[in-house]
Every structure is written in C-alpha cells, then in structure tokens.
Design an enzyme around this catalytic site. Structure first.
Site, PDB file in Angstrom:
ATOM      1  N   LYS A 159       0.811  -1.189   0.062  1.00 47.52           N
ATOM      2  CA  LYS A 159      -0.014  -0.086  -0.085  1.00 47.52           C
ATOM      3  C   LYS A 159       0.807   1.254  -0.061  1.00 47.52           C
ATOM      4  O   LYS A 159       0.506   2.426  -0.434  1.00 47.52           O
ATOM      5  CB  LYS A 159      -0.857   0.008   0.984  1.00 47.52           C
ATOM      6  CG  LYS A 159      -0.293  -0.240   2.523  1.00 47.52           C
ATOM      7  CD  LYS A 159      -0.356   1.395   2.979  1.00 47.52           C
ATOM      8  CE  LYS A 159       0.422   1.830   4.409  1.00 47.52           C
ATOM      9  NZ  LYS A 159       1.155   0.558   5.134  1.00 47.52           N
TER      10      LYS A 159
ATOM     11  N   ARG B 276       2.652   9.256   6.050  1.00 49.69           N
ATOM     12  CA  ARG B 276       4.132  10.010   5.495  1.00 49.69           C
ATOM     13  C   ARG B 276       4.687   9.623   3.826  1.00 49.69           C
ATOM     14  O   ARG B 276       4.893  10.700   3.491  1.00 49.69           O
ATOM     15  CB  ARG B 276       5.099   9.098   6.447  1.00 49.69           C
ATOM     16  CG  ARG B 276       6.693   9.345   6.193  1.00 49.69           C
ATOM     17  CD  ARG B 276       7.594   8.249   6.688  1.00 49.69           C
ATOM     18  NE  ARG B 276       7.670   8.640   8.016  1.00 49.69           N
ATOM     19  CZ  ARG B 276       8.450   8.251   8.786  1.00 49.69           C
ATOM     20  NH1 ARG B 276       9.231   7.325   8.332  1.00 49.69           N
ATOM     21  NH2 ARG B 276       8.906   8.588   9.925  1.00 49.69           N
TER      22      ARG B 276
END
EC number: 1.1.1.8
Lengths: 399, 399
Positions: free
Chosen positions: A259, A325
């Site tokens: 992912k 992030r």
C-alpha cells in the site's frame, strides 16, 4: 475472565522502543496488568541505549543532575515516559526498559518485534540462542524483503531465523493517535501452529497424520495458558484499540507493504491538484494490483477478504493515502517541484521513506518476472519517482 | 471504430437537467458526436421548464432583452450553457434541451434517468405510453425505495413501470468535477436482456429453453446496432471519465444508496474531532454491513466484488465519507451542536439530504425484519441523528 490453573504465565518482551514500539509496549503493558491470570505483569521493552539530555523546561528536569546526559533506559524506568520517541505520554509502571537485548528476551514466551525492518536480521542473530524454544512472535514491522528473484514476508523471515512461529500486526494505525488513546482498529494475523492447538479440555490436538511444517516447532508447554486468537486479542485489545484476528499472514503482510506504493501515487495525484475522486480511482486500482500480486506470487496462500474487509486491507490503504508519510512526501514533491528523494532528505530527519524502496524493489521484481504489464500502477510510480513520466499521464496509463 | 451497416442508430434522451443530469448529458452528447455509426448525433435532454433571468454581469446578457425572464430551454439551446444548474460549463451544440417530456423520449432507444428519486414515479407514468417498446434505460439515480416490508432498486422500479430493461450507473463521482473534465471513474451495471443478446454474426442468441424473465421484453430490433457492454461503454466513457461495466445491478444500486448512511456516521466522527483512522474504521464496518445487507435481503443476486473492487463500491464509499454532502452536513451538525435537520435547512437551499431519509427507511426496515443486531452501524446512525446516543459511544457500540 475465568480463573485458570496454569502454573506459568506468558512473559512478554517488546523488541524496539521507537514511536510505534513504545506505543505498542504501552498498550500491551496495560493489558498484562489487567489480565494477571494469563500474563506476567511486568513487560520487558528492549531499548537501544542512548544518552538523552533533559532540557530545563522538561517536567522531569532534576536540578541536582542538571543538563548531564542520562541513559534513556534510566529515564524510562524513572519517569515512565519515552521523552525521546513518545514524549508527553505517561507509560504504565509495569513496562520495564532493558538495554540488554539478550536479557530482555530471556524466558519470554511472547516476543513482539517492532523496529525498522533493516535491523531485523541483526536482532535475530543476536537473540537466536537466547530465546525460549517455544517462544511465539508478532511482527509489527510493515514491509517485505524483496530481491529480483524472491519476496519474503518479515514475519516469515523471523520464523525461519529463530525457528519459532511469528504472526503479523498491521492496520489503519497511526502511533501518536493510539498513544493518545484515540480509537482505531487493527488486524493481527496469526495462524496458530498445529503443535500449540488445544482441544476443549486443554489437550493438544496434534495428530500423527498432518504434514503441517509447524509440527516441527517446539510446542508451547502445557503449563502455560494457550496462545491462540483469544489470548492475542486479550494482549492487544484496548478500549481505544479494536483488534480483529485472522489467520492470513500473507495478506496482512503484503497489504501493509504494497500500500505504500499506492500512497506515493496518491500523493502525486493530490499534489498535482486532482481531487478525491481521482485519488480514490488510484487507490482502487492499487488495491486490485495488490490482490493480483498476492494471487500471482503467493498462490493459494491468501484470503481475499483480508484485503477487502480488514483494517489491514482497505482501512490501511485509506489512511496511508490520506494522512501518512509516503503520501505527504510525494505530495510535497509535486508542490515543490522536487524529486521525492529531496523531500525525503529535508522532511524526515535522516529517516527513509519505506514507499520509495518498496516501489523500486517491487518494480525490479516484476521486471525480473516479466509481469510489468499486469501492474500499471506499481510500474508507473517508479517512473514518476524518476521523473520519466508526468502525473497527467496517469488516466492514459491506467486504461 | 468499425463501420457497420445498421440502418438505424441509437437515439439518446437524458431525462433530467440538474447539476448531475446536465453533466451526464454533456459527456453523452460528446460521445454521440464522436461515434456517428452507433448513435444519432443529437441528444435530447428533457428540461423541467422554468424562467431564468440572466443577470447583467452574465456573459450571455443581451441588452435588447434586458432583465426579462427567459425560458431555461431557450437559454440552453441558444447559449449552450445551463446557467442555472451547471453555470460556466460550455455544453456540446448537439445537446438539445426539450421542455416536452413526451416529445423528448419519442423514438429513443436509450433513456438515461437522472433526476431526484422522488420524481421518478410521476415521470414513468407520463412517458409509459410514449416510449419505444424496445427502449433501454440507465438510471443515474442513487437510492432505493424502502418501506417497512419491501426494498426496491430504482432501476428495477423503472424496468417494471415502463416494461423495459434498465441498468444503473454509480461511482465515486462528483458532478462539478466531471463537468470540469477532471478525471474519475464510474461503474455501470447492465445485465443485457436475453432478447437483446447477439452472437458473433449479429444473430439473436435467445433460445426456447431459458426462463429468464427478460425474454418477455420487446427485443431491440436487429436494424439497430447491439446494445451491450461495449456500446454502453462507448456512450459514457470519456478521457476524463473511465467506465467499468458489470452485470450486478443490485450491488451497484445498494452500494450507492447505503453508503450515505455511513457517510453521515463519518461526518459525526470527524466533527467530533476524531481522526482519519477512526473514520476509516467506521467506513470499513459500514461496508461490511452493506455487504451483509445485500446478502441477507437480495440473496444470490450480488457479486461481492462489486463492493470490494468497483468504483461504485469502496471508491464511492471513500469519496462520500470524505468530500460529499451527507458527510459535510453531519460534520457541521456536531461542530455547531445542532440537529442535522437544522443544518440541512440552512445549508442545502431547500434540498433534502438523501442520507437522512435512507437512514430512517433502512432502520425501520431492519426493525420490521428483526435484524437490528446485525447492523450496529446503520442502527447507531439513526440514534445519533435523533441525539439519543453520543458519538463517543461508537467504539463500544461496534464491539
């Protein structure tokens, strides 16, 4: 809680004490204190020792020590706060920081691995001869180890390196939120080894007929409480942290690792000014490629519902593509018109973006397998990172 | 495009000219102009006639007319812009606004329904005796019609009311973005009636053995090009609008309707200050309930992959829970400490929030079926709307 008569209790060690490691150690220690029939109260946390100076405005500042550096383990065990990696969060007093890795794992039946994945090889080598042979693990490390001709799950690496069984925890989780006890969910994949399974009367269920490789493991001794989905759930569930137990370690591990590639794609798309609908289209296609990848390279080893229904699947995908992030840095790369590696340098204090290395490793692996055409999202991300193609070309590429 | 020898071409009528109706009419008209072998160039759009006054600063302001009200159809056909419902978007000149519903649908083989779902009954009654008996439809109307003892898909309602076949279009779509040609995806569900299916040589495939109810439909005459997934895709796909064709009209319709309940839940959670991880957990559980609902009340009639893999499934869920109207209003309700119905009144210019009525109808339906316990998210939303429980209780309710 039913009272049981086992003479032993599970001793728990958390290996790693960064932001995520300390957060998990906190909730596990809370549960060990609450369930004394199943777990030993004290939880060991191995801490990579370093010197920390408490600033004058710290509430733990001690004038008699002044600004002399103190050991992080000392601070942890004295003030019950990880001032360096999880500042501001009070930790349970039964969480014991230990600078000795070998001492921290001694006699533990439960090992929780929670440190950057590049360190895992070295850690396993150090503890191999010092752990209980019947120890069981959970890896909270997202990621897979990929080379051109092989892809390996971190939890399987741990299992092989230590000759124990290790499951995986992954989900739509952000450490700082969980540390602040904001509600979220997670998925734990643990396929209880055959030698550990017990029937209703607590007797082992293992028979001579199975060829399950886990039969070669050292069984968890019968004087310990069992270690199956119920107990793992007891160890990790908190009112603010809902745990779903599955058996699919491959699906949970792959979803957690792959992912990050999609999250980078979404950051580019959003940085380019495209809307949520476009980003969602990228997420959807990314999820299809993750499932395709799992079926192609781990045939018969996944449960598709892990991806579709679990927090480790769509849940983690959504959070990673909207708040985390990798997404943030690729978005900044577009906004600042810089290569993402430049953003990584300026934004992450020397840490690395997991998504970049995963993208490169997986692209290289797919090329080696001649499978590029079936993975247009994965392959496009590397080319966008390398500025070979522009984000505008995405709809065309995904036809 | 291959040249074919059909003597007829598909004539297309869009019924409805609001924001979403005009947007779909625009893209359909673009495709009819580009594919003259399959479609008649001119696309009819039925417009509920109203008088519109162009303000002085409008680029279409005509001093000779001044501020006299003009008919909306006249403005549409003169300036090729829907100044009232899709201002600022130039429309193709082959899109013809027609104030007569009966005239607009005359001889059309393709009917696209795109208007608020409370009007569909009346519309069907008006056109029933005026449409071609072999006409085929696509409903772009999200929603289901629910009473305590019955739940009906809008597209099935249309099929029954008109004795034609009608499919459904639904996806992660925001009209204004598509009107501005920002890329997104959609899903069209169309289970081609048996009487319309043709073999490789263009011959009907229908046999005497089937008991498919669509055999009772009037077949599309053979002098028309076929009307199967390829042609629907040709009619709706644009470079900025990627279409995925499926056959699962139940899954697409239910996902499009029920996700609005989850969007309201997510607005409450977010308005309460919870993070993306908590919202994601609600989305994940909401999706599980949608699938459970589909399996329980439409057994054997869905393809689970519609929910998991299609834009109409997870894609629409994500967009609805992060950017759309139901989510926005419930978020505002928490932030302003008002009942959501109050926010609806002040924010939507008299329009209604689909999610509120869907929540109430579905809750009532589930109570009538004695199925409340299996749908904690759906049932909680009604109680939060009615301020019987607080958002804080969500994690406990979802155990």
């Amino acid at each position: 809680m039913t009272v049981n008569n086992f003479t032993k209790k599970h001793k728990v060690t958390v290996i790693g004490s960064g932001n995520w490691g300390t957060t998990v150690a906190k909730l596990v220690a809370e549960n060990c204190a609450e369930h004394p029939d199943t777990f030993e109260k004290d939880v060991q946390m191995w801490v990579y020792e370093e010197n920390v100076t408490l600033p004058k405005d710290s509430k733990h500042f001690d004038a008699s020590i002044g600004e002399q550096p103190q050991k992080l383990t000392h601070i942890l065990n004295t003030y019950h706060e990880n001032v360096k990696y999880l500042p501001g969060i009070p930790l349970p007093h039964n969480l014991v920081a230990n600078p000795s890795l070998v001492d921290a794992v001694k006699d533990s039946s439960i090992l929780i691995f929670n440190l950057p994945h590049e360190f895992i090889g070295n850690i396993c080598r150090q503890i191999k001869d010092h752990i209980a042979p019947y120890a069981r693990g959970i890896s909270c490390i997202k990621g897979v180890s990929v080379t051109d001709d092989k892809i390996e799950l971190i939890c399987n690496y741990v299992s092989d390196a230590l000759n124990i069984y290790c499951g995986a925890l992954s989900g739509a989780n952000i450490a700082s939120e969980i540390a602040n006890e904001q509600w979220c969910e997670t998925t734990i994949a643990y396929n209880t080894p055959l030698v550990d399974r017990r029937d209703e009367n607590g007797k082992p269920v293992v028979t001579g007929e199975s060829n399950d490789h886990t039969k070669q493991l050292t069984p968890l001794p019968l004087d310990y409480p069992p270690l199956d989905h119920n107990e793992w759930s007891l160890l990790f569930s908190r009112p603010y942290f809902t745990v779903s137990m599955v058996s699919d370690i491959v699906g949970v591990s792959l979803a957690g690792a792959l992912k990050n590639i999609v999250a980078i794609a979404c950051g580019y798309v959003e940085g380019h000014g495209w809307n949520m609908t476009a980003k969602t289209a990228v997420m959807r296609r990314g999820m299809q490629e993750i499932i395709r990848f799992a079926n192609e390279f781990f045939p018969g080893q996944i449960e598709p519902r892990t991806f579709w229904e679990e927090s480790a699947g769509w849940g983690d995908m959504i959070v990673s593509c909207t708040s985390a992030r990798n997404w943030r840095c690729s978005k900044l790369a577009v906004e600042r018109n810089l290569p993402i590696e430049e953003v990584e340098k300026t934004e992450l204090n020397g840490q690395k973006l997991q998504g970049i290395s995963t993208t490169r490793e997986v692209s290289s692996f797919l090329r080696a397998k001649g499978a590029e055409e079936r993975y247009p999202v994965f392959m496009a991300v590397e080319r966008i990172i390398d500025q070979e193609i522009k984000v505008e070309e995405i709809p065309k590429l995904f036809k």
